[in-house]
Motif scaffolding. Structure first.
Motif, PDB file in Angstrom:
ATOM      1  N   CYS B  59       3.014  64.591 -20.710  1.00  0.00           N
ATOM      2  CA  CYS B  59       4.217  64.584 -19.888  1.00  0.00           C
ATOM      3  C   CYS B  59       4.436  66.144 -19.552  1.00  0.00           C
ATOM      4  O   CYS B  59       4.715  67.310 -20.240  1.00  0.00           O
ATOM      5  CB  CYS B  59       5.504  64.212 -21.073  1.00  0.00           C
ATOM      6  N   CYS B  90      13.201  63.358 -18.694  1.00  0.00           N
ATOM      7  CA  CYS B  90      12.134  62.361 -18.198  1.00  0.00           C
ATOM      8  C   CYS B  90      12.407  62.170 -16.657  1.00  0.00           C
ATOM      9  O   CYS B  90      13.705  62.299 -16.408  1.00  0.00           O
ATOM     10  CB  CYS B  90      12.256  60.983 -18.771  1.00  0.00           C
ATOM     11  N   CYS B  93       7.737  59.636 -14.026  1.00  0.00           N
ATOM     12  CA  CYS B  93       6.802  59.561 -13.366  1.00  0.00           C
ATOM     13  C   CYS B  93       5.768  58.627 -13.730  1.00  0.00           C
ATOM     14  O   CYS B  93       4.662  58.364 -13.168  1.00  0.00           O
ATOM     15  CB  CYS B  93       6.086  60.918 -13.374  1.00  0.00           C
ATOM     16  N   CYS B  96       2.699  59.138 -18.503  1.00  0.00           N
ATOM     17  CA  CYS B  96       2.547  58.801 -19.899  1.00  0.00           C
ATOM     18  C   CYS B  96       1.967  57.502 -19.971  1.00  0.00           C
ATOM     19  O   CYS B  96       1.144  57.173 -20.568  1.00  0.00           O
ATOM     20  CB  CYS B  96       3.844  59.004 -20.605  1.00  0.00           C
TER      21      CYS B  96
HETATM   22  S1  SF4 Z   1       7.636  59.103 -17.247  1.00  0.00           S
HETATM   23 FE1  SF4 Z   1       6.643  59.792 -19.168  1.00  0.00          FE
HETATM   24  S2  SF4 Z   1       5.348  61.614 -18.605  1.00  0.00           S
HETATM   25 FE2  SF4 Z   1       6.905  61.067 -17.018  1.00  0.00          FE
HETATM   26  S3  SF4 Z   1       8.510  62.631 -17.519  1.00  0.00           S
HETATM   27 FE3  SF4 Z   1       9.039  60.620 -18.420  1.00  0.00          FE
HETATM   28  S4  SF4 Z   1       8.127  60.755 -20.675  1.00  0.00           S
HETATM   29 FE4  SF4 Z   1       7.347  62.375 -19.347  1.00  0.00          FE
END
Ligand code: SF4
Ligand SMILES: Cc1cc2nc3c(=O)[nH]c(=O)nc-3n(C[C@H](O)[C@H](O)[C@H](O)COP(=O)(O)OP(=O)(O)OC[C@H]3O[C@@H](n4cnc5c(N)ncnc54)[C@H](O)[C@@H]3O)c2cc1C
Ligand code: SF4
Lengths: 367, 598
Positions: B59, B90, B93, B96
């Motif tokens: 992340c 968050c 994206c 993760c």
């Molecule tokens: S989707 Fe997952 S990787 Fe992307 S910003 Fe949110 S927690 Fe972080």
């Protein structure tokens, strides 16, 4: 009698365009004598952040450099890495990328039409074009999972293949958008008021345009035929047929005409893409994103974004993180130095009108 | 300028839009259906998640931290933690999601969350939104995995080539392959938890990935002085829990360790690279019985801690079962010698050919040493309990392997049956193949019940070993010279255990067969010979099922007496012996220094 000069501070909250910057205007009556652009309200240090992120982690960062049109950022970063690495990109992915880039151009021109009209008080237009843009965002949502930030183009190709039946829905949306053009024309482009407001305003002289670093529709609106897609084709633009419209009025009106024609060109490009897109792989997988080292090297790549030539200079020292990512977007030139020049002599009421015609985008200026 | 009447009237055509239906959705009566891939709030399947934290590592917004879930118990191979997402950071994206090695983490179509409490934006996906399971949207399974699920293949000799000699079967990774394999690791360290000695696995793998093999070797020696041995023959529990193994092939942890350690080809170089800190002599003396992996490990780290350590070893070489049991095609002799030579350079003294109980008594040892560690391993084979067992042509696997490893000739003839299903049986069978015999393994249960490593079983089959499962030997038939001639066995069926335990083999009446053989090799297990321990001490220490009971410091009920390795550890493999030896160091140090302070 000479009128007394006063200073007006336009902005920094959304000074007639979206985003934060400020224009300090010295005016005599309602004529601008001197314009000073001030940026620094939006600096998010994206370029610096990327030096602390892995290559893959940089993708969700670059897209945020430009809200209306994130995709050229993703494409540039991806292509720069691919160039340094020598990574092959599947043909299908290249077509999908062009589809995304052109859909983004349509969406951005939709926003521009809204902004351009809104800045002269024609508020019906933004209602329409921003609403219609949402049909494009629906496509983005379906393709990428996100409406605004797509995080979709990345090194090696694209993140997911097209969903079942996606191209049919794209074609349907294109037909709809094309059918809307007469409405747009009636309301904006054939509108006598707009023509009166736009002609002869915000002049970028043809003989100065290149010297001043102008790109994109403003450059083509000053009669110079330059478009990265044709001059230095990337992805599969060399396999597609389209023209580069120009207009030599050098004013807001000419720039509008150029965009209006390009809108149709983009529709045609996407239709060609759908026809020619091969089957096959969509992504030449990169290694483990946590340990992926891009070999040492550097690349400068550029795309023709809706606002013009958009460049990325990327340096790798062979580690898992970029050594440097420098973003050279059109808004920096258009919104900072060019604006200072062409506002002189303009009317106060035309400031945001002119800013809109240049595609000024503070988030992209500041990265 | 002419008056543009058309241009003035044209905009009024917009009025006709007023008669058209609206484009907008009548919210909140009507809600817009999100796309199948929509990236909304997270959902984590808590049971599938292993708490590896890879989601948190990828992340770029540092939106994820790993925390404990109250009342949620996890098994081994699981950190016990679960991701918590800060929805204020968050950006959806979904990196993760695409990186999650188990596929437990996905995004849902839910995107509305309203609360006055800013802290409540910290979510435990799956805990705070159990209903998310029904609303899954953007899922990793749909795309290509971000991680690399395929292992870099290991070069090995062909089965037909292998049986011609005792040449090492595994040819090892070259540098490029090792770097690539190492780069697959996500660094979650779940493997570290399960490794008996908790080797610093992600750290040395990372060093290999970064091209720093020397750093890797140094890290390996942190708590394992037999890294090269383990790099070739370890039972690698680590690989069974590897995060990548959930959807792909686990990182070749063992082979990477083998790669790094094999780059160092002599004891001087090991010394130069490891360059351990050696404390000045502390005047205390420790005696160790047996130079197997546990004894050697204890001796090495005790020496570094300033103790005067002597190992008493009955044989002429150190290494124990890794020297005299494991065949050379798996672990070459020079590799063991190099590792032992380095330990001797670091101050470990080994008295070879000195059997405790024969050449020296335990009481005599006690006069020289303040603490004693027993690490004698299991050397005494179990008898098969068959008629004809003790005659010519009937041999025990451990004796057979010891003789072969000592370069002695053993006559096995051309038709061998090995009885047993563990690694020792497989080793005996594969060695017999190398001596030119046709080999059959008879095993009581099914192939999937064999305790042997599946790679070993496959290796044996590649080399032409025939495995006959569900076969129970009944009698060894002798010829007129009392030499083994044939083996009588019966086929067995598997009877399910009504209590749910593993099924038991039961002889099928009348389904008996006789095969002609030149030798029968028994490999059904070993035990220890504790005769050197005086009765009064034996009465004080506790021995259960052949093993000495110790505390977490490897200490027996007799405070100065410690035990490690096979005689104390049911797992009976090299790394558990090494872990015991490592723990014994702490135990012995604690015991001696405490007595000193009294
Ligand atoms: S989707 Fe997952 S990787 Fe992307 S910003 Fe949110 S927690 Fe972080
Ligand atoms: C054939 C075979 C294959 C194996 N393969 C593997 C494998 O692939 N991977 C793995 O991890 N493990 C394997 N093992 C198990 C592993 O070798 C043992 O678990 C490990 O060696 C046990 O170490 P230890 O220190 O307890 O004793 P051992 O290795 O058994 O060493 C004991 C030492 O004590 C000495 N000794 C015994 N009695 C006395 C005495 N009275 N006085 C002085 N010295 C004495 C012995 O000579 C010996 O050197 C294998 C074992 C065998 C038999
Ligand atoms: S990456 Fe997946 S398995 Fe690992 S902690 Fe995160 S959700 Fe759990």
């Amino acid at each position: 009698m000479r009128e007394k000069e006063t200073t007006i501070y336009l902005g920094p909250q959304h000074p007639g365009i979206t985003g934060n910057m400020m224009v300090k205007l010295k005016v005599a009556g309602d004529t601008i004598v001197k314009a000073e652009t001030h940026v620094g309200y939006l600096h998010r240090a994206f370029e610096k952040l990327m030096e602390q992120r892995t290559w893959t982690q940089s993708f969700p960062i670059v897209c945020r450099i430009c809200v209306p049109e994130p995709d050229p950022n993703e494409e540039n970063l991806a292509r720069a890495i691919e160039e340094i690495e020598g990574r092959e990109v599947p043909e299908r992915a290249k077509y999908i990328r062009v589809m995304v880039l052109e859909l983004a151009r349509l969406a951005t021109y939709g926003l521009w039409m809204g902004g351009q009209s809104g800045s002269m008080g024609l508020y019906t237009m933004p209602q329409w074009t921003i609403g219609d843009r949402d049909y494009i965002l629906d496509l983005f949502e379906e393709l990428t999972g996100g409406r605004v930030y797509h995080m979709y183009i990345w090194a090696g190709g694209v993140r997911r293949d097209l969903p079942e039946g996606f191209t049919d829905r794209v074609l349907k949306t294109l037909d709809y958008l094309e059918n809307r053009l007469p409405d747009y024309d009636n309301l904006l482009f054939n509108n006598a008021l707009f023509q009166k407001r736009a002609q002869g305003v915000g002049i970028i002289p043809k003989d100065k345009a290149i010297e001043w670093g102008v790109v994109g529709p403003p450059l083509r609106g000053s009669g110079i035929k330059h478009d990265v897609r044709i001059d230095e084709p990337y992805e599969v633009y060399d396999k597609l047929n389209f023209i580069v419209p120009t207009s030599d009025g050098c004013d807001v009106w000419s720039r509008a005409l150029v965009r209006r024609q390009e809108y149709e060109q983009s529709i045609s490009i996407i239709r060609q893409v759908i026809e020619k897109m091969p089957k096959g792989d969509y992504y030449n997988k990169i290694p483990n994103p946590l340990t992926w080292q891009v070999p040492p090297g550097e690349a400068y790549v550029k795309t023709e974004s809706a606002r013009g030539e958009f460049g990325y200079y990327v340096v790798s020292d062979g580690s898992i993180k970029p050594r440097r990512v420098h973003v050279r977007g059109p808004a920096y030139v258009h919104g900072v130095s060019l604006l200072e020049k062409i506002l002189v002599g303009a009317n106060i009421a035309d400031v945001s009108f002119i800013m809109n015609s240049l595609g000024t985008c503070p988030p992209e200026i500041e990265r | 300028m002419a008056f543009d009447i058309k241009g003035v009237l044209a905009p009024f055509s917009a009025l006709k839009q007023g008669t058209k239906p609206p484009h907008t959705v009548r919210y909140p009566k009507e809600k817009k259906e999100t796309a199948a891939r929509y990236r909304g709030l997270h959902f984590n399947d808590l049971e599938e998640c292993i708490g590896c934290g890879t989601c948190a590592t990828i992340c770029q917004n540092a939106a994820i931290d790993m925390i404990h879930v109250d009342g949620f118990e996890t098994n081994s191979g699981d950190s016990g933690l679960r991701p918590r997402v800060d929805n204020g950071r968050c950006c959806w994206c979904a990196l993760c999601v695409d990186v999650c090695p188990t596929g437990s983490l996905n995004l849902t179509k839910d995107y509305v969350y309203v609360s006055e409490d800013p802290d409540s934006f910290l979510w435990m996906p799956g805990v705070d939104n159990p209903e998310g399971k029904e609303n899954l949207s953007f899922q990793s399974a749909e795309g290509k995995p971000l991680l690399e699920y395929e292992r870099i293949p290991m070069h090995e000799l062909e089965g037909t080539e292998r049986v011609k000699s005792f040449a090492e079967v595994l040819l090892g990774y070259n540098e490029e392959e090792a770097r690539k394999e190492a780069a697959r690791c996500v660094g979650c360290s779940i493997c570290t938890d399960i490794c008996p000695v908790h080797m610093h696995i992600p750290e040395y793998i990372n060093a290999i990935a970064n091209g720093d093999d020397e750093a890797a070797v140094k890290i390996i020696y942190d708590n394992n002085p037999l890294g090269e041995t383990c790099g070739k023959v370890c039972t690698r529990r680590c690989e069974t829990v590897c995060a990548i193994g959930h959807r792909g092939e686990p990182i070749a942890i063992r082979w990477l360790k083998g790669y790094a350690t094999s780059t160092v080809n002599n004891a001087d170089l090991i010394e130069k690279i490891v360059n351990p800190e050696i404390l000045p002599p502390n005047g205390h003396s420790v005696g160790i019985i047996g130079a197997g992996p546990s004894g050697l490990t204890a001796a090495y780290y005790l020496s570094l801690r300033g103790f005067n350590v002597t190992i008493y070893e009955s044989k002429s070489h150190a290494g124990g079962m890794i020297m005299y049991g494991i065949p050379k095609y798996r672990l070459p002799l020079d590799s063991i010698d190099k590792q032992v030579e380095y330990m001797e350079k670091m101050g470990v003294k080994i008295k070879y050919n000195t059997k405790v109980g024969k050449d020296i008594t335990l009481e005599e040892m006690k006069q020289h040493h303040e603490a004693i560690l027993i690490g004698i391993g299991f050397e005494v084979p179990y008898e098969l309990g068959l008629v004809g067992e003790n005659e010519e042509g009937s041999i025990q696997a451990v004796n057979f392997l010891r003789n072969i490893n000592s370069d002695r000739h053993v006559e096995i003839g051309d038709k061998v049956v090995v009885i047993g299903g563990g690694n020792v049986a497989i080793d005996a069978a594969r060695v017999s193949r190398r001596l030119g015999a046709d080999v059959t393994i008879l095993y009581r249960r099914r192939v999937e019940d064999m305790p042997a490593d599946w790679e070993e079983i496959e290796g044996a089959e590649d080399e032409g070993v025939h495995i006959h499962p569900q076969a129970i030997p009944l009698e060894i038939i002798l010829d007129e010279n009392k030499k083994v001639k044939a083996l009588k066995y019966a086929n067995a069926e598997m009877i399910p255990d009504p209590e749910g335990g593993r099924p038991r083999p039961k002889i099928i009446e009348g389904d008996e067969h006789i095969i002609e053989v030149t030798s029968v090799i028994g490999a059904i297990g070993q035990s220890a010979d504790y005769n050197f321990i005086p009765e009064d001490i034996k009465n004080q220490i506790e021995i259960k099922r052949g093993r000495i009971i110790v505390n977490e410091d490897q200490q027996t009920n007799v405070p100065w007496l410690f035990a490690s390795g096979d005689i104390a550890n049911r797992r009976a493999d090299a790394i558990s012996a090494i872990a015991d030896g490592y723990r014994a160091v702490k135990g012995i140090e604690k015991f001696i220094l405490k007595s000193e302070n009294k």
